[in-house]
Write an enzyme that holds these catalytic residues in place. Sequence first.
Site, PDB file in Angstrom:
ATOM      1  CE1 TYR A 155      -3.697   2.514   0.724  1.00 55.20           C
ATOM      2  CE2 TYR A 155      -2.343   3.275   2.554  1.00 55.20           C
ATOM      3  CZ  TYR A 155      -3.422   3.450   1.718  1.00 55.20           C
ATOM      4  OH  TYR A 155      -4.235   4.545   1.859  1.00 55.20           O
ATOM      5  CG  ASP A 197       5.856   3.661   1.121  1.00 60.29           C
ATOM      6  OD1 ASP A 197       6.090   4.202   2.223  1.00 60.29           O
ATOM      7  OD2 ASP A 197       4.725   3.630   0.605  1.00 60.29           O
ATOM      8  CE  LYS A 210       1.142   5.325   7.996  1.00 59.39           C
ATOM      9  NZ  LYS A 210      -0.137   4.844   8.329  1.00 59.39           N
TER      10      LYS A 210
HETATM   11  C1  LIG Z   1       3.581   2.115   3.375  1.00 58.99           C
HETATM   12  C2  LIG Z   1       2.631   3.264   3.271  1.00 58.99           C
HETATM   13  N1  LIG Z   1       2.815   4.194   2.322  1.00 58.99           N
HETATM   14  C3  LIG Z   1       2.025   5.264   2.199  1.00 58.99           C
HETATM   15  C4  LIG Z   1       0.963   5.456   3.051  1.00 58.99           C
HETATM   16  C5  LIG Z   1       0.089   6.661   2.908  1.00 58.99           C
HETATM   17  O1  LIG Z   1       0.346   7.560   3.926  1.00 58.99           O
HETATM   18  P1  LIG Z   1      -0.786   8.621   4.391  1.00 58.99           P
HETATM   19  O2  LIG Z   1      -1.865   7.828   5.046  1.00 58.99           O
HETATM   20  O3  LIG Z   1      -0.042   9.543   5.318  1.00 58.99           O
HETATM   21  O4  LIG Z   1      -1.250   9.313   3.173  1.00 58.99           O
HETATM   22  C6  LIG Z   1       0.722   4.526   4.064  1.00 58.99           C
HETATM   23  C7  LIG Z   1      -0.402   4.693   5.002  1.00 58.99           C
HETATM   24  O5  LIG Z   1      -0.743   3.830   5.762  1.00 58.99           O
HETATM   25  C8  LIG Z   1       1.578   3.407   4.176  1.00 58.99           C
HETATM   26  O6  LIG Z   1       1.374   2.462   5.102  1.00 58.99           O
END
Ligand SMILES: Cc1ncc(COP(=O)(O)O)c(C=O)c1O
Length: 434
Positions: free
Chosen positions: A143, A245, A273
């Site tokens: 994700y 990521d 986060k």
């Molecule tokens: C691995 C990863 N990338 C990107 C995101 C997206 O981040 P945001 O919720 O701050 O838009 C998330 C959100 O859970 C994530 O777990």
Amino acid sequence: MRSYAKSIALYDRTRRTLAGGVSSNVRYAETPGPLFFERGEGARLYDVDGNAHIDYVLGNGPAILGHAPKPVIDAVAASLAQGQVYAAQHPRETALAERLCRLLPGIEVVRFATSGTEAVLMAFRLARAFTGRTKILKFEGHYHGWSDQAYVSAAPPLNEAGPADSPVPVAGSLGTPSSVLEDTVVTGWNDLDLLKRAFDRHKGEIAGVIMEPVMVNGGPTEPGPGYLDGARNLCRENGALFICDEVITGFRAGLRGAQGRYGITADLTIYAKAVAAGFPLAMVGGRRDVMDTLFDKGVMHGGTYNGNVQSMAAALAALDLLEANDGAIYRGLEARGTRLMQGLAALGQKHKVPMRVQGLPAIFQCFFTDRPPPRNYREAVACDRDKALAFHTALQHHGVRTKQNAKFFLSTAHDDAIIDETLAAADRAMAAIA
Ligand SMILES: Cc1ncc(COP(=O)(O)O)c(C=O)c1O
């Protein structure tokens, strides 16, 4: 029996004016419905019905220091009277950028954003601009936010996803333009042969390969030995950027994220986060020659709230704690997380419930299966999800809040007493589902 009557009533009321009654679709999954909370402190959350929860959701990851960590909120409180957004630079941004570039593997230059979703979009644009190519390769079950471009095959139903050795991209939402699917290549994770075949099928077309270096959203799974190195090398051989990521793994898999843990370096990395311990902050960082295209090649990135005063103050204060004694705080976090993982696994055996506890000490999941440990999304979704939901529900009755798939995020506020309390509750919950 705990009552959630006030949460349920508030949800009914909220639905009349807030679409679907929630601010993120992810919250629909809560049981018995979206819960309403009043307060968080340390490892605990308190809901409107007066129930206390030991919280292993932690805002889906950000609250690495627990809820309302005093040094962070003191720093933010002190900054409030200085204003919030200037639409101009301020010295805290300089200080934070310098610290992050000093600390994180492969980060020569950073750029701040507000959410992980938009930072991922920035990374995609950078990769396309730098390479002059259009396709992004991503992995099933990973994700990367909810944008059109990234919310593809994040949790695809297997009856739509094609064969395991050549999956088809599946849009995650109605309203996704089909052009996005043409620009997205999807393959299975943790398998270098599949990645090589995907590169061979799309010779010279792939701008960047994005992955969660530890698959977390599709079920916490570590990369196999040599996988990350091999993937990075395949990217180099094929002229694509390797994009990690680390929105979840950053400041959670360790002080230097998954890249520090496994000794690899990406071309571009996204952090969010935990970096600001609960305040909205995301960033893209990496190679200077790629990041400088934001300056010298006219690659556009903007955002009203980027670098806002409070998020910068929060991240600087969080880093003071996380970085102290070269990340000593993570040694305690790892030890307590390991004890909790082992304790849960032992409870599975005690109650004769086939279960594997898998992931990292600060982010793991109970997979209900008697098969070998899952190595990718398809193996993770083959585990018994009803059992996981039943365990989550039973834990919640006993005062422990996890994700609905029995996934646990840990914080430094989860001390030994909290772990003991959790294991006692898990013993009762496991007995209830056995
Ligand atoms: C691995 C990863 N990338 C990107 C995101 C997206 O981040 P945001 O919720 O701050 O838009 C998330 C959100 O859970 C994530 O777990």
